[in-house]
Design an enzyme around this catalytic site. Structure first.
Site, PDB file in Angstrom:
ATOM      1  N   GLU A 154       0.821  -1.197   0.000  1.00 37.46           N
ATOM      2  CA  GLU A 154       0.000   0.000   0.000  1.00 37.46           C
ATOM      3  C   GLU A 154       0.863   1.258   0.000  1.00 37.46           C
ATOM      4  O   GLU A 154       1.994   1.247   0.484  1.00 37.46           O
ATOM      5  CB  GLU A 154      -0.899   0.012   1.250  1.00 37.46           C
ATOM      6  CG  GLU A 154      -1.962  -1.072   1.185  1.00 37.46           C
ATOM      7  CD  GLU A 154      -2.835  -1.156   2.431  1.00 37.46           C
ATOM      8  OE1 GLU A 154      -4.031  -1.412   2.264  1.00 37.46           O
ATOM      9  OE2 GLU A 154      -2.332  -0.982   3.555  1.00 37.46           O
ATOM     10  N   CYS A 208       2.095  -1.978  15.868  1.00 39.48           N
ATOM     11  CA  CYS A 208       1.959  -1.779  14.419  1.00 39.48           C
ATOM     12  C   CYS A 208       1.226  -2.932  13.746  1.00 39.48           C
ATOM     13  O   CYS A 208       1.482  -4.102  14.023  1.00 39.48           O
ATOM     14  CB  CYS A 208       3.347  -1.603  13.802  1.00 39.48           C
ATOM     15  SG  CYS A 208       3.308  -1.305  12.024  1.00 39.48           S
ATOM     16  N   CYS A 255       3.341   8.403   1.130  1.00 41.88           N
ATOM     17  CA  CYS A 255       3.940   7.491   2.102  1.00 41.88           C
ATOM     18  C   CYS A 255       4.081   6.144   1.396  1.00 41.88           C
ATOM     19  O   CYS A 255       3.085   5.567   0.964  1.00 41.88           O
ATOM     20  CB  CYS A 255       2.974   7.422   3.291  1.00 41.88           C
ATOM     21  SG  CYS A 255       3.466   6.284   4.559  1.00 41.88           S
TER      22      CYS A 255
HETATM   23  N1  SAH Z   1       9.683   0.507   9.697  1.00 40.94           N
HETATM   24  C1  SAH Z   1       9.815   1.916   9.532  1.00 40.94           C
HETATM   25  C2  SAH Z   1       8.806   2.532   8.578  1.00 40.94           C
HETATM   26  C3  SAH Z   1       7.343   2.127   8.731  1.00 40.94           C
HETATM   27  S1  SAH Z   1       6.434   2.691  10.129  1.00 40.94           S
HETATM   28  C4  SAH Z   1       9.747   2.612  10.871  1.00 40.94           C
HETATM   29  O1  SAH Z   1       9.432   1.959  11.854  1.00 40.94           O
HETATM   30  O2  SAH Z   1      10.060   3.784  10.948  1.00 40.94           O
HETATM   31  C5  SAH Z   1       6.013   4.343   9.888  1.00 40.94           C
HETATM   32  C6  SAH Z   1       5.679   5.051  11.191  1.00 40.94           C
HETATM   33  O3  SAH Z   1       4.420   4.630  11.754  1.00 40.94           O
HETATM   34  C7  SAH Z   1       6.721   4.788  12.252  1.00 40.94           C
HETATM   35  O4  SAH Z   1       7.090   5.929  12.946  1.00 40.94           O
HETATM   36  C8  SAH Z   1       5.952   3.823  13.128  1.00 40.94           C
HETATM   37  O5  SAH Z   1       6.502   3.680  14.351  1.00 40.94           O
HETATM   38  C9  SAH Z   1       4.578   4.440  13.128  1.00 40.94           C
HETATM   39  N2  SAH Z   1       3.533   3.579  13.689  1.00 40.94           N
HETATM   40  C10 SAH Z   1       3.499   2.253  13.701  1.00 40.94           C
HETATM   41  N3  SAH Z   1       2.409   1.801  14.335  1.00 40.94           N
HETATM   42  C11 SAH Z   1       1.721   2.880  14.741  1.00 40.94           C
HETATM   43  C12 SAH Z   1       0.493   3.062  15.456  1.00 40.94           C
HETATM   44  N4  SAH Z   1      -0.223   2.021  15.859  1.00 40.94           N
HETATM   45  N5  SAH Z   1       0.085   4.310  15.692  1.00 40.94           N
HETATM   46  C13 SAH Z   1       0.806   5.369  15.258  1.00 40.94           C
HETATM   47  N6  SAH Z   1       1.964   5.258  14.579  1.00 40.94           N
HETATM   48  C14 SAH Z   1       2.426   4.029  14.331  1.00 40.94           C
END
Ligand code: SAH
Length: 369
Positions: free
Chosen positions: A94, A121, A107
């Site tokens: 996505e 996540c 994104c």
């Molecule tokens: N793996 C990489 C990129 C993908 S995540 C990373 O961790 O940076 C992209 C962003 O979404 C990251 O900052 C991640 O921590 C955040 N994220 C993940 N789960 C989330 C949630 N449940 N609520 C808010 N942000 C979240």
């Protein structure tokens, strides 16, 4: 054979020039071909009607352009759009387009699924399906240029599915494709790599001369707390990540998802402020979105406001980020493929809404209370 879209413009120029020469074509043709890869993309060489038909047919046969299919597109009430791309081997990823004022931020995903299994996540609950190829990463932008109503993103963030620094080789090439003036031409300062901090690859990224931005998904300011929600801290402890980012000659952003009772206590605030000051980092506080592997409580609005204020009081630059695309599960950490491939059976639980806690395949250690 190498996919032509997996090559940087420079490498593609070399490859196509050799091929043209071997076919006895005029050398200048290469200057017509390369811009059709990324700058003024075509879906098929057949569409590059400035070229002779025989040449176009030979190109489509010998240098086919990769195709990703837009399977679904969902629009949020706030203007955010989520795309589901089907890849040639049936996997899917996505991307999320977030308009804000004159900015259009895309994104993008770097892996199908993700191996990291961060507790909060949704993507982590899928596990890693595979790494994306360079063209599949930069191709998420290319596809928008090819759409019936083309959109040119002004900014790109690697905050979709996957951990970009666990797919460094491909991400490195994709960065060139996104940035090069003879490819997608997006300024390096408008491209952000977001990572949990894969230490060896951070060193590689730091070596790139372009001013790509770096965001560290911190989420906890001590290894002790971080391990409870991010298993990767066992392999790359926070202290090592901090050392690695010191090699960056640019400002780093810390992403910090606020989880009630887990990382929003007073001691967390003090530790975060100290770490951010030491690193000279900007702190992005994010509301916790639903969809992770274990049920976690978001911090209250009030607690987030207090956290923000007190961080600023410590002299840390911090902002509270607004959630975008929540109603279509397109917000940070909510991307997760629950759709069957063509011709596949639909498993009943695959239809479950992302707002419900998905089935836990692997339970990370519970975060500290
Ligand atoms: N793996 C990489 C990129 C993908 S995540 C990373 O961790 O940076 C992209 C962003 O979404 C990251 O900052 C991640 O921590 C955040 N994220 C993940 N789960 C989330 C949630 N449940 N609520 C808010 N942000 C979240």
């Amino acid at each position: 054979m190498t996919a032509i879209l997996d090559l940087t413009p420079q490498a593609a120029t070399t490859a196509l020039a050799e091929w043209l020469a071997a076919r006895g074509e005029a050398a200048y043709r290469v200057t017509q071909l390369v811009p059709r890869l990324w700058e003024r993309p075509v879906r098929l060489w057949a569409d590059a009607t400035e070229l002779p038909k025989a040449l176009r047919e030979a190109l489509d046969a010998e240098w086919p352009l990769g195709v990703m299919t837009e399977e679904t597109r969902q629009a949020s009430s706030d203007g955010t759009v989520k795309y589901l791309w089907r890849l040639p081997d049936g996997e899917a990823v996505e991307s999320v387009l977030i308009p804000e004022g004159s900015r259009r931020t895309l994104c993008i995903s770097s892996q199908a699924g993700c191996p990291l299994r961060c507790a909060f996540c949704a993507t982590g609950t899928m596990g890693l399906l595979r790494n994306l190829a360079p063209w599949e990463i930069a191709g998420q932008v290319r596809e928008l240029l090819l759409a019936p109503e083309p959109v040119k993103p002004t900014n790109v963030v690697f905050m979709g599915m996957g951990e970009p620094l666990l797919n460094w080789e491909a991400v490195s090439t994709a960065l060139t494709l996104l940035n090069a003036p003879d490819a997608l031409g997006i300024g390096a300062r408008h491209i952000t790599v977001s990572t949990v901090g894969i230490v060896p690859a951070l060193a590689q990224l730091a070596k790139r001369p372009e001013q790509f931005r770096l965001a560290i998904s911190l989420h906890a300011a001590t290894s002790e707390t971080r391990r409870g929600i991010m298993p990767v801290d066992r392999k790359y402890p926070l202290a090592d990540v901090m050392k690695a980012i010191a090699a960056f000659q640019r400002r780093v952003t810390f992403e910090y998802v606020m989880i009630a009772g887990t990382n929003d206590r007073d001691e967390d605030l003090v530790a975060l402020a100290a770490l951010a000051k030491k690193a000279g980092a900007l702190v992005n506080l994010l509301p916790l979105h639903p969809g992770g592997a274990i049920p976690l409580e978001p911090s209250s609005r009030h607690r987030m406001a207090v956290f923000l204020d007190r961080l600023k009081g410590y002299g840390v630059e911090a902002v509270l980020r607004r959630s975008r695309g929540l109603d279509i599960a397109a917000a940070c950490g909510q991307l997760r493929i629950a759709r069957p491939g063509p011709g596949e059976e639909v498993a009943p639980q695959a239809h479950r809404d992302v707002h419900e806690a998905p089935r836990v395949r692997h339970r990370p250690r519970r975060p500290h209370p």
